[in-house]
Design a protein around this motif. Structure first.
Motif, PDB file in Angstrom:
ATOM      1  N   LEU A   7       0.855  -1.180   0.000  1.00  0.00           N
ATOM      2  CA  LEU A   7       0.000   0.000   0.000  1.00  0.00           C
ATOM      3  C   LEU A   7       0.896   1.237   0.000  1.00  0.00           C
ATOM      4  O   LEU A   7       1.983   1.222   0.563  1.00  0.00           O
ATOM      5  CB  LEU A   7      -0.892   0.017   1.235  1.00  0.00           C
ATOM      6  CG  LEU A   7      -1.937  -1.086   1.288  1.00  0.00           C
ATOM      7  CD1 LEU A   7      -2.697  -1.018   2.605  1.00  0.00           C
ATOM      8  CD2 LEU A   7      -2.908  -0.965   0.136  1.00  0.00           C
ATOM      9  N   PRO A   8       0.446   2.300  -0.637  1.00  0.00           N
ATOM     10  CA  PRO A   8       1.273   3.504  -0.664  1.00  0.00           C
ATOM     11  C   PRO A   8       1.456   4.086   0.731  1.00  0.00           C
ATOM     12  O   PRO A   8       0.535   4.066   1.530  1.00  0.00           O
ATOM     13  CB  PRO A   8       0.498   4.462  -1.565  1.00  0.00           C
ATOM     14  CG  PRO A   8      -0.886   3.946  -1.583  1.00  0.00           C
ATOM     15  CD  PRO A   8      -0.818   2.475  -1.310  1.00  0.00           C
ATOM     16  N   VAL A   9       2.644   4.565   1.005  1.00  0.00           N
ATOM     17  CA  VAL A   9       2.945   5.162   2.302  1.00  0.00           C
ATOM     18  C   VAL A   9       3.306   6.637   2.104  1.00  0.00           C
ATOM     19  O   VAL A   9       3.927   7.243   2.938  1.00  0.00           O
ATOM     20  CB  VAL A   9       4.091   4.395   3.000  1.00  0.00           C
ATOM     21  CG1 VAL A   9       4.223   4.817   4.452  1.00  0.00           C
ATOM     22  CG2 VAL A   9       3.865   2.895   2.937  1.00  0.00           C
ATOM     23  N   HIS A  10       2.889   7.202   0.990  1.00  0.00           N
ATOM     24  CA  HIS A  10       3.231   8.585   0.687  1.00  0.00           C
ATOM     25  C   HIS A  10       2.125   9.556   1.083  1.00  0.00           C
ATOM     26  O   HIS A  10       2.123  10.693   0.661  1.00  0.00           O
ATOM     27  CB  HIS A  10       3.545   8.737  -0.804  1.00  0.00           C
ATOM     28  CG  HIS A  10       2.397   8.376  -1.688  1.00  0.00           C
ATOM     29  ND1 HIS A  10       2.156   7.069  -2.044  1.00  0.00           N
ATOM     30  CD2 HIS A  10       1.439   9.122  -2.246  1.00  0.00           C
ATOM     31  CE1 HIS A  10       1.078   7.037  -2.809  1.00  0.00           C
ATOM     32  NE2 HIS A  10       0.631   8.265  -2.942  1.00  0.00           N
ATOM     33  N   HIS A  11       1.214   9.123   1.916  1.00  0.00           N
ATOM     34  CA  HIS A  11       0.093   9.974   2.276  1.00  0.00           C
ATOM     35  C   HIS A  11       0.294  10.698   3.602  1.00  0.00           C
ATOM     36  O   HIS A  11      -0.661  11.067   4.253  1.00  0.00           O
ATOM     37  CB  HIS A  11      -1.197   9.162   2.319  1.00  0.00           C
ATOM     38  CG  HIS A  11      -1.642   8.675   0.974  1.00  0.00           C
ATOM     39  ND1 HIS A  11      -1.688   9.470  -0.140  1.00  0.00           N
ATOM     40  CD2 HIS A  11      -2.042   7.461   0.576  1.00  0.00           C
ATOM     41  CE1 HIS A  11      -2.114   8.765  -1.165  1.00  0.00           C
ATOM     42  NE2 HIS A  11      -2.328   7.543  -0.761  1.00  0.00           N
ATOM     43  N   SER A  12       1.510  10.908   4.006  1.00  0.00           N
ATOM     44  CA  SER A  12       1.798  11.679   5.205  1.00  0.00           C
ATOM     45  C   SER A  12       1.727  13.157   4.854  1.00  0.00           C
ATOM     46  O   SER A  12       2.100  13.562   3.766  1.00  0.00           O
ATOM     47  CB  SER A  12       3.197  11.313   5.716  1.00  0.00           C
ATOM     48  OG  SER A  12       3.549  12.097   6.814  1.00  0.00           O
ATOM     49  N   TRP A  13       1.203  13.973   5.795  1.00  0.00           N
ATOM     50  CA  TRP A  13       1.082  15.399   5.510  1.00  0.00           C
ATOM     51  C   TRP A  13       1.312  16.216   6.786  1.00  0.00           C
ATOM     52  O   TRP A  13       1.078  15.744   7.892  1.00  0.00           O
ATOM     53  CB  TRP A  13      -0.292  15.726   4.899  1.00  0.00           C
ATOM     54  CG  TRP A  13      -1.459  14.969   5.451  1.00  0.00           C
ATOM     55  CD1 TRP A  13      -1.969  13.789   4.978  1.00  0.00           C
ATOM     56  CD2 TRP A  13      -2.255  15.308   6.590  1.00  0.00           C
ATOM     57  NE1 TRP A  13      -3.036  13.394   5.744  1.00  0.00           N
ATOM     58  CE2 TRP A  13      -3.241  14.313   6.731  1.00  0.00           C
ATOM     59  CE3 TRP A  13      -2.252  16.367   7.492  1.00  0.00           C
ATOM     60  CZ2 TRP A  13      -4.201  14.334   7.737  1.00  0.00           C
ATOM     61  CZ3 TRP A  13      -3.202  16.398   8.496  1.00  0.00           C
ATOM     62  CH2 TRP A  13      -4.157  15.385   8.601  1.00  0.00           C
ATOM     63  N   MET A 101      -0.408   0.794   7.956  1.00  0.00           N
ATOM     64  CA  MET A 101      -0.994   1.690   8.948  1.00  0.00           C
ATOM     65  C   MET A 101      -0.060   1.876  10.140  1.00  0.00           C
ATOM     66  O   MET A 101       0.152   2.995  10.611  1.00  0.00           O
ATOM     67  CB  MET A 101      -2.353   1.140   9.396  1.00  0.00           C
ATOM     68  CG  MET A 101      -3.093   2.015  10.399  1.00  0.00           C
ATOM     69  SD  MET A 101      -2.703   1.710  12.141  1.00  0.00           S
ATOM     70  CE  MET A 101      -3.163   0.008  12.330  1.00  0.00           C
ATOM     71  N   GLU A 102       0.518   0.793  10.619  1.00  0.00           N
ATOM     72  CA  GLU A 102       1.427   0.890  11.773  1.00  0.00           C
ATOM     73  C   GLU A 102       2.658   1.729  11.432  1.00  0.00           C
ATOM     74  O   GLU A 102       3.145   2.503  12.265  1.00  0.00           O
ATOM     75  CB  GLU A 102       1.840  -0.501  12.258  1.00  0.00           C
ATOM     76  CG  GLU A 102       0.708  -1.302  12.868  1.00  0.00           C
ATOM     77  CD  GLU A 102       0.252  -0.819  14.239  1.00  0.00           C
ATOM     78  OE1 GLU A 102       0.503   0.341  14.629  1.00  0.00           O
ATOM     79  OE2 GLU A 102      -0.377  -1.622  14.936  1.00  0.00           O
ATOM     80  N   LYS A 103       3.158   1.583  10.208  1.00  0.00           N
ATOM     81  CA  LYS A 103       4.317   2.368   9.777  1.00  0.00           C
ATOM     82  C   LYS A 103       3.976   3.862   9.743  1.00  0.00           C
ATOM     83  O   LYS A 103       4.726   4.692  10.262  1.00  0.00           O
ATOM     84  CB  LYS A 103       4.774   1.886   8.395  1.00  0.00           C
ATOM     85  CG  LYS A 103       6.011   2.569   7.880  1.00  0.00           C
ATOM     86  CD  LYS A 103       6.449   1.937   6.562  1.00  0.00           C
ATOM     87  CE  LYS A 103       7.701   2.587   6.031  1.00  0.00           C
ATOM     88  NZ  LYS A 103       8.137   1.971   4.770  1.00  0.00           N
ATOM     89  N   TYR A 107       5.314   6.951  12.241  1.00  0.00           N
ATOM     90  CA  TYR A 107       5.892   8.138  11.614  1.00  0.00           C
ATOM     91  C   TYR A 107       5.138   9.396  12.049  1.00  0.00           C
ATOM     92  O   TYR A 107       5.749  10.433  12.349  1.00  0.00           O
ATOM     93  CB  TYR A 107       5.850   7.977  10.092  1.00  0.00           C
ATOM     94  CG  TYR A 107       6.617   9.033   9.343  1.00  0.00           C
ATOM     95  CD1 TYR A 107       7.993   8.902   9.138  1.00  0.00           C
ATOM     96  CD2 TYR A 107       5.986  10.163   8.836  1.00  0.00           C
ATOM     97  CE1 TYR A 107       8.706   9.865   8.456  1.00  0.00           C
ATOM     98  CE2 TYR A 107       6.691  11.131   8.151  1.00  0.00           C
ATOM     99  CZ  TYR A 107       8.053  10.981   7.970  1.00  0.00           C
ATOM    100  OH  TYR A 107       8.758  11.947   7.294  1.00  0.00           O
ATOM    101  N   ALA A 108       3.812   9.305  12.107  1.00  0.00           N
ATOM    102  CA  ALA A 108       2.989  10.450  12.517  1.00  0.00           C
ATOM    103  C   ALA A 108       3.315  10.879  13.939  1.00  0.00           C
ATOM    104  O   ALA A 108       3.428  12.075  14.232  1.00  0.00           O
ATOM    105  CB  ALA A 108       1.506  10.091  12.404  1.00  0.00           C
ATOM    106  N   ILE A 109       3.476   9.911  14.818  1.00  0.00           N
ATOM    107  CA  ILE A 109       3.783  10.221  16.215  1.00  0.00           C
ATOM    108  C   ILE A 109       5.191  10.787  16.343  1.00  0.00           C
ATOM    109  O   ILE A 109       5.413  11.783  17.038  1.00  0.00           O
ATOM    110  CB  ILE A 109       3.602   8.964  17.093  1.00  0.00           C
ATOM    111  CG1 ILE A 109       2.110   8.584  17.147  1.00  0.00           C
ATOM    112  CG2 ILE A 109       4.163   9.181  18.498  1.00  0.00           C
ATOM    113  CD1 ILE A 109       1.836   7.218  17.740  1.00  0.00           C
ATOM    114  N   LYS A 110       6.140  10.208  15.665  1.00  0.00           N
ATOM    115  CA  LYS A 110       7.533  10.662  15.757  1.00  0.00           C
ATOM    116  C   LYS A 110       7.740  12.046  15.152  1.00  0.00           C
ATOM    117  O   LYS A 110       8.477  12.873  15.688  1.00  0.00           O
ATOM    118  CB  LYS A 110       8.450   9.654  15.064  1.00  0.00           C
ATOM    119  CG  LYS A 110       9.915  10.016  15.161  1.00  0.00           C
ATOM    120  CD  LYS A 110      10.792   8.949  14.547  1.00  0.00           C
ATOM    121  CE  LYS A 110      12.255   9.332  14.681  1.00  0.00           C
ATOM    122  NZ  LYS A 110      13.137   8.300  14.125  1.00  0.00           N
TER     123      LYS A 110
END
Length: 158
Positions: A7-13, A101-103, A107-110
């Motif tokens: 699944l794509p993991v590029h949806h961090s913002w 999701m866990e990854k 990342y979101a928390i860190k």
């Protein structure tokens, strides 16, 4: 059919873009997420489809305690108001979706970032389905204390 792995993991913002991802009642088009049409444009079996967005919260300071709106219980086909743990809920995610999701969650928390991801879930009494997960960290006194956001079923396209 959507791929189940990877699944794509590029949806961090970044958090300053939160309004872009939390407009209730609308799925964003290809300019913000992978190509999913506005809910008003989707048609399933001759009838209009509306997203039933549900609000959720995970209290990091309180042992990952979950709080859900009624719609999130419905998405997971669980009785409304039932006591659920994060471990029980995460077990309903397909393996590839759970790993992605866990990854993103770590990342979101860190890095204090929100994320958006489509994940495949398998509620116990229902067929597998895709759910959009939108999450953001909540900071208090320079510490992340919660993750919160929206969840809703992503309608299948024919």
């Amino acid at each position: 059919m959507k791929p189940t792995h990877p699944l794509p993991v590029h949806h961090s913002w970044p958090l300053y873009e939160r309004e872009r991802f939390f407009e209730l009642g609308q799925l964003h088009g290809a300019d913000t997420l992978d190509a999913v049409a506005d809910m008003a444009d989707l048609d399933t079996h001759g009838r209009s489809v509306r997203a039933q967005a549900g609000w959720w919260e995970c209290d990091l300071a309180n042992n990952n305690q979950l709080s859900w709106s009624s719609e999130v219980y419905d998405i997971f086909s669980l009785p409304r108001g039932a006591a659920v743990t994060r471990e029980e809920t995460v077990a309903l995610y397909q393996e590839g979706s759970r790993a992605a999701m866990e990854k993103l969650r770590a990342y979101a928390i860190k890095h204090r970032r929100g994320f958006t991801l489509d994940v495949e879930i398998r509620p116990a009494s229902e067929a597998p389905r895709w759910m959009r997960l939108i999450a953001e960290p909540l900071c208090v006194d320079d510490k992340i204390v919660k993750l919160q956001g929206l969840k809703f079923i992503v309608p299948e396209r024919e």
